[in-house]
Motif scaffolding. Structure first.
Motif, PDB file in Angstrom:
ATOM      1  N   GLY A 180     -15.426 -18.962  -1.162  1.00  0.00           N
ATOM      2  CA  GLY A 180     -14.226 -18.129  -1.323  1.00  0.00           C
ATOM      3  C   GLY A 180     -13.050 -18.712  -0.573  1.00  0.00           C
ATOM      4  N   LEU A 181     -11.870 -18.700  -1.233  1.00  0.00           N
ATOM      5  CA  LEU A 181     -10.655 -19.166  -0.545  1.00  0.00           C
ATOM      6  C   LEU A 181      -9.632 -18.029  -0.503  1.00  0.00           C
ATOM      7  CD1 LEU A 181      -9.638 -21.884   0.785  1.00  0.00           C
ATOM      8  CD2 LEU A 181      -8.035 -21.952  -1.126  1.00  0.00           C
ATOM      9  N   GLY A 182     -10.089 -16.853  -0.087  1.00  0.00           N
ATOM     10  CA  GLY A 182      -9.160 -15.747   0.135  1.00  0.00           C
ATOM     11  C   GLY A 182      -8.622 -15.857   1.555  1.00  0.00           C
ATOM     12  N   ARG A 183      -8.173 -14.702   2.091  1.00  0.00           N
ATOM     13  CA  ARG A 183      -7.572 -14.712   3.414  1.00  0.00           C
ATOM     14  C   ARG A 183      -8.557 -15.192   4.473  1.00  0.00           C
ATOM     15  NH1 ARG A 183      -5.217  -9.635   1.303  1.00  0.00           N
ATOM     16  NH2 ARG A 183      -7.420  -9.105   1.178  1.00  0.00           N
ATOM     17  N   CYS A 184      -9.816 -14.699   4.419  1.00  0.00           N
ATOM     18  CA  CYS A 184     -10.814 -15.118   5.415  1.00  0.00           C
ATOM     19  C   CYS A 184     -11.344 -16.517   5.125  1.00  0.00           C
ATOM     20  CB  CYS A 184     -11.990 -14.151   5.427  1.00  0.00           C
ATOM     21  SG  CYS A 184     -11.579 -12.568   6.144  1.00  0.00           S
ATOM     22  N   GLY A 185     -11.570 -16.810   3.841  1.00  0.00           N
ATOM     23  CA  GLY A 185     -12.136 -18.114   3.478  1.00  0.00           C
ATOM     24  C   GLY A 185     -11.230 -19.244   3.932  1.00  0.00           C
TER      25      GLY A 185
ATOM     26  N   ALA B 182     -14.763 -22.358  -4.825  1.00  0.00           N
ATOM     27  CA  ALA B 182     -13.848 -21.354  -5.380  1.00  0.00           C
ATOM     28  C   ALA B 182     -13.901 -21.460  -6.898  1.00  0.00           C
ATOM     29  CB  ALA B 182     -12.433 -21.597  -4.857  1.00  0.00           C
ATOM     30  N   ARG B 183     -13.248 -20.491  -7.581  1.00  0.00           N
ATOM     31  CA  ARG B 183     -13.321 -20.535  -9.048  1.00  0.00           C
ATOM     32  C   ARG B 183     -11.966 -20.779  -9.706  1.00  0.00           C
ATOM     33  NH1 ARG B 183     -14.485 -14.119 -10.363  1.00  0.00           N
ATOM     34  NH2 ARG B 183     -12.796 -13.308  -9.084  1.00  0.00           N
ATOM     35  N   LYS B 184     -10.871 -20.658  -8.935  1.00  0.00           N
ATOM     36  CA  LYS B 184      -9.547 -20.856  -9.549  1.00  0.00           C
ATOM     37  C   LYS B 184      -9.070 -22.280  -9.309  1.00  0.00           C
ATOM     38  CE  LYS B 184      -7.850 -16.127  -9.185  1.00  0.00           C
ATOM     39  NZ  LYS B 184      -7.358 -15.188  -8.189  1.00  0.00           N
ATOM     40  N   SER B 185      -8.411 -22.851 -10.323  1.00  0.00           N
ATOM     41  CA  SER B 185      -7.977 -24.246 -10.180  1.00  0.00           C
ATOM     42  C   SER B 185      -6.962 -24.378  -9.042  1.00  0.00           C
ATOM     43  CB  SER B 185      -7.415 -24.762 -11.495  1.00  0.00           C
ATOM     44  OG  SER B 185      -6.301 -23.986 -11.868  1.00  0.00           O
ATOM     45  N   GLU B 186      -6.113 -23.337  -8.837  1.00  0.00           N
ATOM     46  CA  GLU B 186      -5.131 -23.459  -7.749  1.00  0.00           C
ATOM     47  C   GLU B 186      -5.821 -23.411  -6.381  1.00  0.00           C
ATOM     48  OE1 GLU B 186      -5.216 -20.978  -9.999  1.00  0.00           O
ATOM     49  OE2 GLU B 186      -4.459 -19.089  -9.202  1.00  0.00           O
TER      50      GLU B 186
ATOM     51  N   LEU C  84      -8.851 -24.681  -5.875  1.00  0.00           N
ATOM     52  CA  LEU C  84      -9.462 -26.013  -5.711  1.00  0.00           C
ATOM     53  C   LEU C  84      -8.388 -27.013  -5.267  1.00  0.00           C
ATOM     54  CD1 LEU C  84     -11.788 -25.927  -8.864  1.00  0.00           C
ATOM     55  CD2 LEU C  84     -12.440 -25.557  -6.476  1.00  0.00           C
ATOM     56  N   ALA C  85      -7.175 -26.855  -5.808  1.00  0.00           N
ATOM     57  CA  ALA C  85      -6.071 -27.741  -5.407  1.00  0.00           C
ATOM     58  C   ALA C  85      -5.732 -27.520  -3.933  1.00  0.00           C
ATOM     59  CB  ALA C  85      -4.846 -27.467  -6.282  1.00  0.00           C
ATOM     60  N   ARG C  86      -5.676 -26.244  -3.506  1.00  0.00           N
ATOM     61  CA  ARG C  86      -5.346 -25.937  -2.116  1.00  0.00           C
ATOM     62  C   ARG C  86      -6.416 -26.472  -1.153  1.00  0.00           C
ATOM     63  NH1 ARG C  86      -1.023 -25.622   0.135  1.00  0.00           N
ATOM     64  NH2 ARG C  86      -0.200 -24.022  -1.253  1.00  0.00           N
ATOM     65  N   ILE C  87      -7.670 -26.366  -1.572  1.00  0.00           N
ATOM     66  CA  ILE C  87      -8.783 -26.856  -0.727  1.00  0.00           C
ATOM     67  C   ILE C  87      -8.624 -28.373  -0.536  1.00  0.00           C
ATOM     68  CG2 ILE C  87     -11.305 -27.168  -0.635  1.00  0.00           C
ATOM     69  CD1 ILE C  87     -11.400 -24.498  -2.415  1.00  0.00           C
ATOM     70  N   THR C  88      -8.267 -29.061  -1.601  1.00  0.00           N
ATOM     71  CA  THR C  88      -8.047 -30.514  -1.517  1.00  0.00           C
ATOM     72  C   THR C  88      -6.890 -30.801  -0.562  1.00  0.00           C
ATOM     73  OG1 THR C  88      -8.705 -30.643  -3.823  1.00  0.00           O
ATOM     74  CG2 THR C  88      -7.617 -32.591  -2.909  1.00  0.00           C
ATOM     75  N   GLU C  89      -5.809 -30.043  -0.719  1.00  0.00           N
ATOM     76  CA  GLU C  89      -4.631 -30.232   0.148  1.00  0.00           C
ATOM     77  C   GLU C  89      -4.988 -30.031   1.626  1.00  0.00           C
ATOM     78  OE1 GLU C  89      -1.765 -28.757   2.803  1.00  0.00           O
ATOM     79  OE2 GLU C  89      -3.017 -27.308   1.751  1.00  0.00           O
ATOM     80  N   MET C  90      -5.940 -29.106   1.890  1.00  0.00           N
ATOM     81  CA  MET C  90      -6.316 -28.812   3.275  1.00  0.00           C
ATOM     82  C   MET C  90      -7.163 -29.923   3.899  1.00  0.00           C
ATOM     83  SD  MET C  90      -7.232 -24.785   2.686  1.00  0.00           S
ATOM     84  CE  MET C  90      -8.249 -24.577   4.122  1.00  0.00           C
TER      85      MET C  90
ATOM     86  N   VAL D 189     -10.287 -30.729   2.988  1.00  0.00           N
ATOM     87  CA  VAL D 189     -11.727 -30.467   2.938  1.00  0.00           C
ATOM     88  C   VAL D 189     -12.201 -30.648   1.483  1.00  0.00           C
ATOM     89  CG1 VAL D 189     -11.736 -29.009   4.997  1.00  0.00           C
ATOM     90  CG2 VAL D 189     -11.371 -27.954   2.770  1.00  0.00           C
ATOM     91  N   THR D 190     -13.513 -30.548   1.275  1.00  0.00           N
ATOM     92  CA  THR D 190     -14.054 -30.900  -0.044  1.00  0.00           C
ATOM     93  C   THR D 190     -14.167 -29.680  -0.946  1.00  0.00           C
ATOM     94  OG1 THR D 190     -15.327 -32.590   1.071  1.00  0.00           O
ATOM     95  CG2 THR D 190     -15.999 -32.054  -1.179  1.00  0.00           C
ATOM     96  N   PRO D 191     -13.522 -29.722  -2.116  1.00  0.00           N
ATOM     97  CA  PRO D 191     -13.625 -28.567  -3.021  1.00  0.00           C
ATOM     98  C   PRO D 191     -14.801 -28.693  -3.990  1.00  0.00           C
ATOM     99  CG  PRO D 191     -12.059 -30.144  -3.884  1.00  0.00           C
ATOM    100  CD  PRO D 191     -12.653 -30.778  -2.656  1.00  0.00           C
ATOM    101  N   PHE D 192     -15.303 -27.567  -4.458  1.00  0.00           N
ATOM    102  CA  PHE D 192     -16.205 -27.578  -5.619  1.00  0.00           C
ATOM    103  C   PHE D 192     -16.057 -26.258  -6.353  1.00  0.00           C
ATOM    104  CE2 PHE D 192     -19.624 -24.678  -4.439  1.00  0.00           C
ATOM    105  CZ  PHE D 192     -19.534 -24.625  -3.050  1.00  0.00           C
ATOM    106  N   HIS D 193     -16.346 -26.312  -7.650  1.00  0.00           N
ATOM    107  CA  HIS D 193     -16.247 -25.083  -8.441  1.00  0.00           C
ATOM    108  C   HIS D 193     -17.505 -24.253  -8.217  1.00  0.00           C
ATOM    109  CE1 HIS D 193     -15.770 -22.285 -11.742  1.00  0.00           C
ATOM    110  NE2 HIS D 193     -14.487 -22.670 -11.793  1.00  0.00           N
ATOM    111  N   LEU D 194     -17.315 -22.929  -8.085  1.00  0.00           N
ATOM    112  CA  LEU D 194     -18.455 -22.053  -7.782  1.00  0.00           C
ATOM    113  C   LEU D 194     -19.564 -22.123  -8.831  1.00  0.00           C
ATOM    114  CD1 LEU D 194     -16.801 -18.828  -6.350  1.00  0.00           C
ATOM    115  CD2 LEU D 194     -18.494 -20.263  -5.210  1.00  0.00           C
TER     116      LEU D 194
END
Ligand code: NAP
Length: 299
Positions: free
Chosen positions: A161-166, A184-188, A190-196, A198-203
């Motif tokens: 999850g990439l909400g407020r806590c995630g 996470a499940r939303k493309s935006e 996944l983009a934010r996770i990459t920007e941070m 760290v490694t993104p993946f689709h749920l």
């Protein structure tokens, strides 16, 4: 100031004390229900039993962060009294009476809707949820340290999850040197996770992604950490599920597989009740003052 306002504070933990302190400083009159074991006395606040409250005089009603349970019971850390909120009580309040809680559930939604009273869920506000994510993350770090015999630094941490806590959790564990993957499940997202960094993946790929996880932190209030996912985890993985009850983990299956899985509710109230209480007190006083001004404007 909140001069002339009569507020019922019903139940709760140490976070509520900061709210009571701040509201009495602003000259509100308080009825405290579920606080009879509290040693401290506050000027302008009277401890009462639920059946002693004159609901017809109550301008606002403050519930603890979880609100009520599905039977209407309110958590009372400072009392042995069983406190149950009912629709009848709300109907007795003046029409302008607003109910404040952290989150809600089917019961609270139903009694506020039927009694036509406004319900404000403080945690549905982004500002409150983001501030509150800070002590939540500190509590999560505490649990990770307490329940592992290795450092967070260098370990494989998965955040769901990439909400407020995630987002706050992923950032903090990354900053501590963990190798963080976020699902996470939303493309935006996944983009934010990459920007941070760290490694993104689709749920949808969760089952394939978990095989090297040391610590799995779930923030999604939905059953995502299923038996299929848990069956692919290494046997020594620690699951910390911070999503609201009942969490998103199949705890029964985790126990069956011998994987340590912890449901970790109310972390801010445990690790930083003062900070967590001040976050709520600040926003509540603002909302109550607005409410009072609004009503005075209509008079
Ligand atoms: P949030 O901002 O709403 O984030 C929730 C996340 O879950 C989002 O990334 C959302 O993704 C995802 N999600 C929701 N339903 C999903 C589903 N069916 N499948 C996949 N993803 C789903 O909430 P938050 O403020 O981060 O809080 C997260 C949870 O922690 C809540 O349950 C909250 O009550 C709880 N909490 C616990 C503590 C504690 O002390 N334990 C403290 C604070 C909060 P989308 O955007 O794609 O929907």
């Amino acid at each position: 100031m909140l001069t002339g306002m009569q507020i019922a504070v019903i139940g709760g933990d140490a976070r509520q004390l900061e709210i009571i302190r701040k509201l009495t400083e602003l000259d509100a009159r308080l009825s405290l229900i579920g606080f009879e074991q509290l040693d401290h006395a506050f000027t302008g606040a009277v401890k009462e039993k639920l059946d002693e409250v004159d609901f017809s005089t109550i301008d606002a009603l403050i519930l603890p962060v979880p609100g009520t349970n599905l039977e209407g019971q309110v958590e009372t850390i400072f009392s042995n009294e069983k406190v149950i909120l009912t629709e009848d009580m709300l109907i007795k309040t003046p029409e302008h009476c607003t109910i404040y809680s952290g989150i809600s559930n089917a019961f609270l939604n139903e009694i506020t809707t039927k009694s036509k009273r406004r319900l404000i869920q403080l945690f549905s506000r982004d500002d409150v949820a983001i501030y509150n994510s800070i002590p939540t993350v500190e509590g999560t770090i505490m649990m990770a340290i307490q329940h592992t015999d290795y450092t967070i630094h260098g370990s494989n941490v998965m955040v769901l999850g990439l909400g407020r806590c995630g987002m706050s959790t992923a950032r903090a564990f990354h900053a501590l040197g963990a190798k963080v993957k976020v699902g996470a499940r939303k493309s935006e997202h996944l983009a934010r996770i990459t920007e941070m960094g760290v490694t993104p993946f689709h749920l949808s790929n969760l089952v394939k992604e978990v095989s090297d996880t040391d610590i799995l932190i779930n923030t999604i209030p939905h059953p995502v950490v299923s038996a299929a996912v848990i069956s692919k985890l290494p046997a020594n993985t620690l699951i910390i599920d911070i999503a609201s009850k009942p969490g998103g983990t199949d705890f029964r299956y985790a126990e069956k597989r011998g994987i340590k899985a912890l449901l970790a509710p109310s972390l801010p109230g445990i690790v930083a009740p003062k900070t967590a209480g001040l976050i709520l007190a600040d926003v509540l006083t603002q909302l109550l003052q607005d409410d009072l001004l609004n009503r005075k404007g209509k008079e």
